[in-house]
Design an enzyme around this catalytic site. Structure first.
Site, PDB file in Angstrom:
ATOM      1  N   LYS A  14      11.137   9.503   3.287  1.00  0.00           N
ATOM      2  CA  LYS A  14      12.114   8.724   4.065  1.00  0.00           C
ATOM      3  C   LYS A  14      12.624   9.552   5.255  1.00  0.00           C
ATOM      4  CE  LYS A  14      14.814   7.927   0.402  1.00  0.00           C
ATOM      5  NZ  LYS A  14      14.088   8.451  -0.780  1.00  0.00           N
ATOM      6  N   ARG A  90      20.686   2.375  -3.230  1.00  0.00           N
ATOM      7  CA  ARG A  90      19.874   2.791  -4.368  1.00  0.00           C
ATOM      8  C   ARG A  90      20.189   1.953  -5.602  1.00  0.00           C
ATOM      9  NH1 ARG A  90      19.333   8.560  -2.410  1.00  0.00           N
ATOM     10  NH2 ARG A  90      18.145   9.740  -3.902  1.00  0.00           N
ATOM     11  N   ARG A 159      16.062  22.867  -1.483  1.00  0.00           N
ATOM     12  CA  ARG A 159      17.197  22.200  -2.114  1.00  0.00           C
ATOM     13  C   ARG A 159      17.316  22.556  -3.588  1.00  0.00           C
ATOM     14  NH1 ARG A 159      16.863  16.021  -0.552  1.00  0.00           N
ATOM     15  NH2 ARG A 159      17.550  15.944  -2.705  1.00  0.00           N
ATOM     16  N   ARG A 170      15.645  12.243 -11.414  1.00  0.00           N
ATOM     17  CA  ARG A 170      15.813  11.419 -10.212  1.00  0.00           C
ATOM     18  C   ARG A 170      14.793  10.288 -10.203  1.00  0.00           C
ATOM     19  NH1 ARG A 170      15.181  15.967  -6.197  1.00  0.00           N
ATOM     20  NH2 ARG A 170      15.710  14.645  -4.444  1.00  0.00           N
TER      21      ARG A 170
HETATM   22  P1  AMP Z   1      18.639  12.462  -1.726  1.00  0.00           P
HETATM   23  O1  AMP Z   1      18.712  13.578  -0.734  1.00  0.00           O
HETATM   24  O2  AMP Z   1      18.585  11.116  -1.066  1.00  0.00           O
HETATM   25  O3  AMP Z   1      17.546  12.647  -2.739  1.00  0.00           O
HETATM   26  O4  AMP Z   1      20.023  12.501  -2.535  1.00  0.00           O
HETATM   27  C1  AMP Z   1      20.413  13.636  -3.294  1.00  0.00           C
HETATM   28  C2  AMP Z   1      21.397  13.220  -4.367  1.00  0.00           C
HETATM   29  O5  AMP Z   1      22.560  12.634  -3.740  1.00  0.00           O
HETATM   30  C3  AMP Z   1      20.887  12.147  -5.320  1.00  0.00           C
HETATM   31  O6  AMP Z   1      20.128  12.688  -6.403  1.00  0.00           O
HETATM   32  C4  AMP Z   1      22.205  11.534  -5.791  1.00  0.00           C
HETATM   33  O7  AMP Z   1      22.856  12.355  -6.727  1.00  0.00           O
HETATM   34  C5  AMP Z   1      23.042  11.543  -4.511  1.00  0.00           C
HETATM   35  N1  AMP Z   1      22.862  10.296  -3.732  1.00  0.00           N
HETATM   36  C6  AMP Z   1      22.334  10.159  -2.488  1.00  0.00           C
HETATM   37  N2  AMP Z   1      22.339   8.880  -2.085  1.00  0.00           N
HETATM   38  C7  AMP Z   1      22.875   8.171  -3.112  1.00  0.00           C
HETATM   39  C8  AMP Z   1      23.129   6.787  -3.320  1.00  0.00           C
HETATM   40  N3  AMP Z   1      22.821   5.859  -2.391  1.00  0.00           N
HETATM   41  N4  AMP Z   1      23.693   6.413  -4.494  1.00  0.00           N
HETATM   42  C9  AMP Z   1      24.014   7.335  -5.430  1.00  0.00           C
HETATM   43  N5  AMP Z   1      23.779   8.641  -5.309  1.00  0.00           N
HETATM   44  C10 AMP Z   1      23.218   9.075  -4.158  1.00  0.00           C
END
Ligand code: AMP
Length: 214
Positions: A14, A90, A159, A170
């Site tokens: 993404k 999400r 990360r 995840r």
């Molecule tokens: P990402 O970088 O998008 O993988 O997000 C990292 C972490 O942030 C995820 O594993 C969630 O814990 C949290 N997170 C990010 N976006 C969301 C969302 N839309 N809803 C809930 N948790 C989120």
């Protein structure tokens, strides 16, 4: 002005697709994961709350995420140039909340299998300064100098949640909670466009402009 949702499991590309779109438009890239990481870094109340969930690979509660996204979407840059949301929505409730505040033009769904995803996540590195994404397992995304950003020359970071154990959690969160949101969007004619995640890097200017109406 174009409003886009970039949808797909963690590691589907993404952020990479957002970078490609940015080459041809001024659309504002909003990654909820990045917003949370910034909040964690500066120890804000949102960051403190979110960290507990992020470290576990769980979704942050809807109330926290939705409030943060609404606040970001209300800013002038978004109103002027539109947005591409990366990592939001999400859940079905997040998708419905988004509909309450804005119109959407395209939901781009990145299709990818779980095995390729694992490799991507475990090989993913980021520039802390410009946020560019690298991958040590992909020749096209490898940094020229090991561990260093090609542009900024600073050390790349990995990360904390990009590890095997958190990846599984995840992935599970995606399968259990995000597919509802996708079904909700699929019901709307012409909104969803599927993109083969393995072909993102080969997308031409014409492909991107055509796909998103830029
Ligand atoms: P990402 O970088 O998008 O993988 O997000 C990292 C972490 O942030 C995820 O594993 C969630 O814990 C949290 N997170 C990010 N976006 C969301 C969302 N839309 N809803 C809930 N948790 C989120």
């Amino acid at each position: 002005m174009v409003n886009i949702v970039l949808f797909g499991p963690p590691g589907a590309g993404k952020g990479t697709l957002a970078e490609i779109i940015k080459r041809y438009s001024k659309i504002v890239h909003i990654s909820t994961g990045d917003l949370f990481r910034e909040n964690v870094k500066s120890s804000t109340p949102i960051g403190k709350e979110a960290k507990k969930y992020m470290d576990e690979g769980k979704l942050v509660p809807d109330s926290v995420v939705i409030g943060m996204v609404k606040e970001r979407l209300a800013r002038d840059d978004v109103k002027k140039d539109g947005f591409m949301l990366d990592g939001f929505p999400r859940t079905l409730d997040q998708a419905k909340a988004l509909d309450g505040v804005t119109r959407l033009d395209t939901v781009a769904v990145l299709d990818i299998d779980k095995k390729s995803l694992r490799e991507r996540i475990l090989g993913r590195y980021n520039c802390p300064k410009c946020n560019r994404i690298y991958n040590i397992f992909n020749d096209r995304l490898k940094p020229k100098m090991e561990g260093q950003c090609d542009e900024c020359k600073v050390a790349l970071t990995h990360r904390a949640d990009d590890n095997e154990e958190t990846f599984e959690k995840r992935w599970k969160a995606y399968e259990e909670q995000s597919t509802d949101a996708l079904e909700y969007y699929e019901e709307r004619a012409g909104l969803v466009k599927h993109v083969d995640s393995n072909k993102i890097l080969a997308l031409t200017e014409k492909d991107v402009k055509g796909m998103f109406g830029l």
